[in-house]
Design a protein around this motif. Sequence first.
Motif, PDB file in Angstrom:
ATOM      1  N   VAL A 192      22.006  88.261  70.455  1.00  0.00           N
ATOM      2  CA  VAL A 192      22.495  87.120  69.750  1.00  0.00           C
ATOM      3  C   VAL A 192      21.339  86.155  69.606  1.00  0.00           C
ATOM      4  N   ASN A 193      20.940  85.715  68.267  1.00  0.00           N
ATOM      5  CA  ASN A 193      19.864  84.789  67.959  1.00  0.00           C
ATOM      6  C   ASN A 193      19.956  83.449  68.821  1.00  0.00           C
ATOM      7  N   ILE A 194      19.281  82.977  69.680  1.00  0.00           N
ATOM      8  CA  ILE A 194      19.569  81.630  70.079  1.00  0.00           C
ATOM      9  C   ILE A 194      18.596  80.561  69.725  1.00  0.00           C
ATOM     10  N   ALA A 195      17.582  81.062  69.119  1.00  0.00           N
ATOM     11  CA  ALA A 195      16.389  80.088  68.666  1.00  0.00           C
ATOM     12  C   ALA A 195      15.454  80.739  67.711  1.00  0.00           C
ATOM     13  N   LYS A 196      15.178  79.914  66.683  1.00  0.00           N
ATOM     14  CA  LYS A 196      14.086  80.406  65.569  1.00  0.00           C
ATOM     15  C   LYS A 196      13.102  79.509  65.468  1.00  0.00           C
ATOM     16  N   VAL A 197      11.799  80.241  64.915  1.00  0.00           N
ATOM     17  CA  VAL A 197      10.453  79.389  64.821  1.00  0.00           C
ATOM     18  C   VAL A 197      10.238  79.456  63.333  1.00  0.00           C
ATOM     19  N   VAL A 198      10.032  78.662  62.677  1.00  0.00           N
ATOM     20  CA  VAL A 198       9.545  78.732  61.111  1.00  0.00           C
ATOM     21  C   VAL A 198       8.408  78.195  61.044  1.00  0.00           C
ATOM     22  N   PHE A 199       7.259  79.028  60.554  1.00  0.00           N
ATOM     23  CA  PHE A 199       5.748  78.634  60.478  1.00  0.00           C
ATOM     24  C   PHE A 199       5.461  78.360  58.934  1.00  0.00           C
ATOM     25  N   ASN A 200       4.950  77.282  58.693  1.00  0.00           N
ATOM     26  CA  ASN A 200       4.423  76.967  57.309  1.00  0.00           C
ATOM     27  C   ASN A 200       5.920  76.871  56.489  1.00  0.00           C
ATOM     28  N   GLU A 201       6.791  76.043  57.232  1.00  0.00           N
ATOM     29  CA  GLU A 201       8.091  75.974  56.647  1.00  0.00           C
ATOM     30  C   GLU A 201       7.720  75.014  55.302  1.00  0.00           C
ATOM     31  N   GLN A 202       8.352  75.420  53.862  1.00  0.00           N
ATOM     32  CA  GLN A 202       8.073  74.542  52.776  1.00  0.00           C
ATOM     33  C   GLN A 202       9.504  74.166  52.207  1.00  0.00           C
ATOM     34  N   VAL A 203       9.549  72.960  52.038  1.00  0.00           N
ATOM     35  CA  VAL A 203      11.017  72.504  51.656  1.00  0.00           C
ATOM     36  C   VAL A 203      11.077  71.624  50.472  1.00  0.00           C
ATOM     37  N   ARG A 204      11.637  72.017  49.258  1.00  0.00           N
ATOM     38  CA  ARG A 204      11.643  71.077  48.316  1.00  0.00           C
ATOM     39  C   ARG A 204      12.829  70.085  48.143  1.00  0.00           C
ATOM     40  N   GLY A 205      12.462  68.881  47.954  1.00  0.00           N
ATOM     41  CA  GLY A 205      13.326  67.864  48.185  1.00  0.00           C
ATOM     42  C   GLY A 205      13.821  67.459  46.748  1.00  0.00           C
ATOM     43  N   GLU A 206      15.230  67.031  46.832  1.00  0.00           N
ATOM     44  CA  GLU A 206      15.985  66.520  45.395  1.00  0.00           C
ATOM     45  C   GLU A 206      14.894  65.612  44.625  1.00  0.00           C
ATOM     46  N   ASP A 207      14.200  64.699  45.208  1.00  0.00           N
ATOM     47  CA  ASP A 207      13.219  63.961  44.593  1.00  0.00           C
ATOM     48  C   ASP A 207      12.079  64.545  43.890  1.00  0.00           C
ATOM     49  N   GLY A 208      11.998  66.052  44.067  1.00  0.00           N
ATOM     50  CA  GLY A 208      10.779  66.554  43.579  1.00  0.00           C
ATOM     51  C   GLY A 208       9.559  66.478  44.667  1.00  0.00           C
ATOM     52  N   SER A 209       9.749  66.167  45.895  1.00  0.00           N
ATOM     53  CA  SER A 209       8.776  66.035  46.757  1.00  0.00           C
ATOM     54  C   SER A 209       8.674  67.477  47.245  1.00  0.00           C
ATOM     55  N   LEU A 210       7.454  67.768  48.051  1.00  0.00           N
ATOM     56  CA  LEU A 210       7.220  69.074  48.871  1.00  0.00           C
ATOM     57  C   LEU A 210       7.057  68.646  50.221  1.00  0.00           C
ATOM     58  N   THR A 211       7.800  69.240  51.175  1.00  0.00           N
ATOM     59  CA  THR A 211       7.325  68.897  52.504  1.00  0.00           C
ATOM     60  C   THR A 211       6.975  70.214  53.376  1.00  0.00           C
ATOM     61  N   VAL A 212       5.862  70.257  53.990  1.00  0.00           N
ATOM     62  CA  VAL A 212       5.586  71.504  54.860  1.00  0.00           C
ATOM     63  C   VAL A 212       5.472  70.947  56.173  1.00  0.00           C
ATOM     64  N   ASN A 213       6.252  71.680  57.001  1.00  0.00           N
ATOM     65  CA  ASN A 213       6.129  71.871  58.541  1.00  0.00           C
ATOM     66  C   ASN A 213       5.657  72.989  59.053  1.00  0.00           C
ATOM     67  N   ALA A 214       4.270  72.874  59.812  1.00  0.00           N
ATOM     68  CA  ALA A 214       3.572  73.640  60.084  1.00  0.00           C
ATOM     69  C   ALA A 214       4.374  74.674  61.044  1.00  0.00           C
ATOM     70  N   VAL A 215       4.965  74.001  62.178  1.00  0.00           N
ATOM     71  CA  VAL A 215       6.049  74.587  62.990  1.00  0.00           C
ATOM     72  C   VAL A 215       7.209  73.977  63.250  1.00  0.00           C
ATOM     73  N   HIS A 216       8.332  74.628  62.990  1.00  0.00           N
ATOM     74  CA  HIS A 216       9.576  74.113  63.146  1.00  0.00           C
ATOM     75  C   HIS A 216      10.347  74.915  64.185  1.00  0.00           C
ATOM     76  N   ILE A 217      10.715  74.465  65.337  1.00  0.00           N
ATOM     77  CA  ILE A 217      11.346  75.137  66.458  1.00  0.00           C
ATOM     78  C   ILE A 217      12.842  74.612  66.376  1.00  0.00           C
ATOM     79  N   ARG A 218      13.581  75.740  66.069  1.00  0.00           N
ATOM     80  CA  ARG A 218      15.218  75.252  66.026  1.00  0.00           C
ATOM     81  C   ARG A 218      15.989  76.078  67.259  1.00  0.00           C
ATOM     82  N   LEU A 219      16.721  75.171  68.104  1.00  0.00           N
ATOM     83  CA  LEU A 219      17.531  75.663  69.024  1.00  0.00           C
ATOM     84  C   LEU A 219      18.963  75.787  68.515  1.00  0.00           C
ATOM     85  N   LEU A 220      19.504  77.112  68.454  1.00  0.00           N
ATOM     86  CA  LEU A 220      20.782  77.283  67.488  1.00  0.00           C
ATOM     87  C   LEU A 220      21.909  77.153  68.725  1.00  0.00           C
TER      88      LEU A 220
END
Length: 258
Positions: free
Chosen positions: A167-195
């Motif tokens: 069972v996955n209990i955590a994940k790490v995303v590198f170079n996470e890129q998220v497009r916002g509704e306002d047209g923006s671009l967000t880059v997270n170098a490291v995003h650690i998520r505890l599930l």
Amino acid sequence: MRMRMLRRGGLIGLAATAALLAGTAPAWADAGDGTAKGATVDVKLLGADAVKAGPFASAQANSSPKNSFLGVKLNGVLSTGVINASAHRDEDSGEVDAAASIVGAKVDLLKALGAPISADVIEARCTATQQGQHGSAKLAGVNLGALGKVAADPAPNTELALGLAGVNIAKVVFNEQVRGEDGSLTVNAVHIRLLGGVLGSIGSGDVVLASATCGPAGLPIPMASGAGLWIGLGLLGAAAVPAALVVTRRRRLATATA
């Protein structure tokens, strides 16, 4: 008659000036903006108090273009060296860029699972030009333990998962890129998520290391260009004609009197 013509000429002159000013004013209705954040923590570990801190070293192009933080120390969660953030908008081109970097990052959230995360340098960057937006992440001296390996310049949204008993209990995303509704671009170098909420969970929440956001590039209007220029010149010409007539009439009257 002369007074009427002078008043008319003055009003047209004012209108011409207003038109020229309209032509020179840059179109910053939605000029674009950039922000950068060094680190943000919002987690709740089992058997411990919630930890919510940051953002550390926050910068914004429209107000505080540069910021630094000497270091973070959150026991059992995160420690870092110097954090830098910057955001800038070029007033001439409308281009936007933002960047955040962390030196000597160490994350202990996943240490009990054999995956302490450490890195000599973590960096996120984004740029917005008239051609579009681009984001990237850079990593140096990374050690992920049981999580495995990741490239120094990971592809967008590279994800590594850590599980227990299938069972996955955590994940790490590198170079996470998220497009916002306002047209923006967000880059997270490291995003650690505890599930949280799954078997074997160690907690819930997020840790984001080095984040940069860029809105669409602005579109400045060159000085006195386009319609504003031609309207302004036309009105100035219209104002000059009656003024010249008034001067000519004055001269004629003066000659007749003499």
